[in-house]
Write a protein that holds these residues in place. Structure first.
Motif, short mmCIF file in Angstrom:
data_model
loop_
_atom_site.label_atom_id
_atom_site.label_comp_id
_atom_site.label_asym_id
_atom_site.label_seq_id
_atom_site.Cartn_x
_atom_site.Cartn_y
_atom_site.Cartn_z
N PRO A 288 -8.34 5.45 -7.36
CA PRO A 288 -8.97 6.70 -7.80
C PRO A 288 -10.18 7.03 -6.94
N PRO A 289 -10.52 8.32 -6.82
CA PRO A 289 -11.71 8.67 -6.04
C PRO A 289 -12.96 8.11 -6.69
N LEU A 290 -13.93 7.75 -5.88
CA LEU A 290 -15.17 7.15 -6.37
C LEU A 290 -15.96 8.15 -7.20
N PRO A 291 -16.17 7.88 -8.49
CA PRO A 291 -16.97 8.79 -9.31
C PRO A 291 -18.45 8.66 -8.94
N ARG A 292 -19.08 9.77 -8.65
CA ARG A 292 -20.48 9.73 -8.20
C ARG A 292 -21.46 9.56 -9.35
N ALA B 113 0.80 -1.22 0.00
CA ALA B 113 0.00 0.00 0.00
C ALA B 113 0.83 1.28 0.00
N PRO B 114 1.90 1.40 0.82
CA PRO B 114 2.66 2.66 0.82
C PRO B 114 3.36 2.96 -0.50
N LEU B 115 3.57 1.94 -1.34
CA LEU B 115 4.28 2.12 -2.61
C LEU B 115 3.34 2.50 -3.75
N GLU B 116 2.06 2.24 -3.59
CA GLU B 116 1.12 2.38 -4.70
C GLU B 116 0.93 3.84 -5.09
N PRO B 117 0.83 4.09 -6.39
CA PRO B 117 0.61 5.47 -6.87
C PRO B 117 -0.84 5.89 -6.70
N ASP B 118 -1.10 7.15 -6.96
CA ASP B 118 -2.46 7.68 -6.80
C ASP B 118 -3.46 6.96 -7.69
N TYR B 119 -3.04 6.55 -8.89
CA TYR B 119 -4.00 5.94 -9.81
C TYR B 119 -4.40 4.52 -9.39
N THR C 242 -15.80 -0.59 -8.84
CA THR C 242 -14.47 -0.41 -9.43
C THR C 242 -13.96 1.01 -9.32
N ALA C 243 -14.83 1.96 -8.95
CA ALA C 243 -14.46 3.38 -8.89
C ALA C 243 -13.96 3.88 -10.24
N GLN C 244 -14.53 3.33 -11.33
CA GLN C 244 -14.15 3.76 -12.67
C GLN C 244 -15.40 3.99 -13.52
N HIS C 245 -15.31 5.03 -14.34
CA HIS C 245 -16.38 5.28 -15.31
C HIS C 245 -16.26 4.31 -16.48
N LEU C 246 -17.35 4.18 -17.23
CA LEU C 246 -17.27 3.50 -18.51
C LEU C 246 -16.46 4.35 -19.48
N SER C 247 -15.62 3.69 -20.26
CA SER C 247 -15.00 4.41 -21.38
C SER C 247 -15.98 4.38 -22.55
N VAL C 248 -15.98 5.44 -23.32
CA VAL C 248 -16.96 5.58 -24.41
C VAL C 248 -16.22 5.63 -25.74
N ASP D 245 -6.57 2.48 -22.27
CA ASP D 245 -5.97 3.17 -21.14
C ASP D 245 -6.20 2.40 -19.84
N GLN D 246 -7.39 1.81 -19.69
CA GLN D 246 -7.67 1.03 -18.48
C GLN D 246 -6.86 -0.27 -18.47
N LEU D 247 -6.67 -0.88 -19.64
CA LEU D 247 -5.83 -2.08 -19.71
C LEU D 247 -4.38 -1.73 -19.36
N ARG D 248 -3.90 -0.60 -19.85
CA ARG D 248 -2.53 -0.17 -19.54
C ARG D 248 -2.38 0.08 -18.05
N ARG D 249 -3.36 0.73 -17.45
CA ARG D 249 -3.33 0.98 -16.01
C ARG D 249 -3.27 -0.34 -15.24
N ALA D 250 -4.07 -1.33 -15.66
CA ALA D 250 -4.07 -2.63 -14.99
C ALA D 250 -2.70 -3.28 -15.05
N PHE D 251 -2.06 -3.22 -16.21
CA PHE D 251 -0.74 -3.83 -16.33
C PHE D 251 0.27 -3.12 -15.45
#
Length: 471
Positions: free
Chosen positions: A81-85, A72-78, A106-112, A260-266
């Protein structure tokens, strides 16, 4: 003197029982399991706590929790992410409830604006993946559970090495347990050819790491603005050419903002394995299709079960049809309840399983839980060989889900999995057509068929079913 020693010994034994009871009450999610271990610990002093320590404590979950706390202390901000309302734009009325389930979990929006193309077996998937690697100019990120030696592995190794030689940032992530499926590992030579290679929690004696239940089962490839994901490993068994015993599977080419979401996951998985988290590149907004998509990352070590909760939520929201295709079907009590509820309220629920399974004990265990589903109106088909490793979900003509997760305890409780939600009628229809084609080739399983099992077979199935949380 001996009376005092005996008194303290009895006190210590009963204290141990209550420690086991307290641990069970605080950590067990199923009240039946908590009650069972409570009774065992109290009625069998000393023996009960020892049994609980040996079999009742989820060591994989505990190990995962410790790993996540250190990470946890090593993880970046991404990473969090804050929960999108609410979504950034309007959401069609027919998917409002399903969209919200995934967004909250997942605290992620749908990509369009995504384009999702199915690729059948290695004959279609591997050439497309190799072409994307050969065309990449900036990044090639490949994560796979199994990377078996063979012609396919050789082709991928050559393409990865060539990409690294021309200055592309090439990274390969292979699971520590998955690597054991092949004695020869040609991908290990890539580290000397400019490819950055990492292994996910490799089993070893020194320093000790024997957490063989914590596996990275995710499969994804990102080549600049093109991505791939699904359930397919890298192995010659996925090629159909000239074979009768190949493995059926479907992978998917992804283009658009979902990459972009796949890249973030990797990058999150890479940072987890290496301790080095790369910055997340600026998002790409170029639309390539009409699908709305979202990545679901799931794994042990937290109190959340996003995949299981999304499966249950989507099935409970279904009004017309649910189609499921999976190689391993040992769902949790909650998932069984969701499927039963859907069948009982008139939803057309169809489940497709392989008639020939590579894990015979999972195949047998499944028969034990089918009656409760069939009696609720759920219909089950077995598709003929070769073995089908495909994992698909299609709901109500618009929603579908693809990825690495099976419908069993290992995937939903122990593995690190990656699935993708797809909101698009065209994508749904393509996935539903694949499932329906298997149904047309397959044989429906009925309660009459199950009643014809002999007593020894029913006992065999029940014995395997008892151990289903560990299969």
């Amino acid at each position: 003197m001996w009376d005092i020693v005996e008194y303290f010994a009895i006190l210590a034994v009963h204290a141990l029982s209550w420690v086991a009871v307290g641990h069970a009450l605080l950590t067990k999610h199923d009240p039946r399991a908590a009650l069972g271990w409570t009774v065992t610990a109290l009625l069998l002093p000393l023996v009960g706590p020892l049994l609980y320590a040996s079999f009742g404590i989820s060591r994989a979950e505990s190990r995962a929790t410790r790993i996540m706390q250190r990470q946890a202390p090593l993880e970046p901000d991404y990473a969090h992410p804050p929960l999108p309302r609410k979504p950034p734009g309007p959401v069609p009325e027919n998917i409002v409830s399903m969209e919200r389930i995934g967004r909250v979990l997942t605290a992620q929006h749908l990509s369009v604006g995504d384009a999702i193309t199915p690729l059948h077996n290695g004959d279609e998937a591997y050439p497309a993946m190799l072409q994307a690697i050969n065309a990449a100019q900036d990044q090639v990120y490949l994560s796979t559970y199994i990377f078996n030696a063979g012609a396919s592995a050789t082709a991928f190794c050559e393409a990865l090495a060539a990409a690294a030689a021309r200055g592309v940032d090439v990274r390969l992530l292979v699971d520590g347990v998955g690597q054991l499926y092949s004695l020869r590992r040609p991908w290990k030579k890539l580290a000397r050819q400019g490819v950055r290679v990492a292994v996910f929690l490799p089993p070893r004696l020194l320093p000790p790491n024997l957490s063989i239940n914590l596996r990275n089962h995710r499969k994804l490839l990102v080549c600049d603005q093109t991505g791939f994901t699904g359930g397919m490993n890298i192995a010659d068994e996925n090629l159909t050419s000239g074979k009768r015993g190949y493995v059926q599977d479907v992978h998917f080419c992804c283009q658009g903002p979902i990459v972009d979401q796949l890249r973030r996951a990797f990058l999150l998985d890479w940072g987890f394995c290496t301790g080095q988290y790369s910055p997340l590149p600026p998002p790409s907004t170029k639309a390539r299709g009409n699908s709305r998509c979202r990545i679901i990352m799931d794994g042990p070590g937290s109190d959340d079960d996003p995949l299981s909760d999304i499966f249950c939520g989507v099935i409970n929201a279904a009004r017309h049809s649910v189609r499921v295709m999976t190689p391993y079907f040992l769902p949790s009590h909650g998932l069984v309840a969701a499927l039963r509820s859907a069948g009982q309220r008139g939803v057309d629920v169809r489940i497709v399983l392989p008639a020939k399974n590579n894990l015979f004990y999972v195949h047998w265990a499944t028969f034990r839980l089918l009656p409760t589903l069939l009696e609720a109106g759920v219909r089950v088909w077995y598709q003929p060989p070769p073995f089908a490793h495909t994992k698909l979900l299609a709901v109500d003509g618009y929603y579908s889900q693809i990825g690495s997760s099976n419908w069993d305890a290992r995937s939903l409780r122990l593995n690190f999995e990656l699935n993708m939600e797809i909101f698009d009628a065209k994508a749904h229809d393509a996935i539903a057509a694949h499932i329906d084609a298997a149904i047309n080739r397959g044989t429906e399983c009925t309660t009459h068929d199950l009643r014809r099992f002999s007593l020894p077979k029913r006992l065999r199935n029940a014995a395997c079913w008892i151990f289903s949380p560990y299969l």
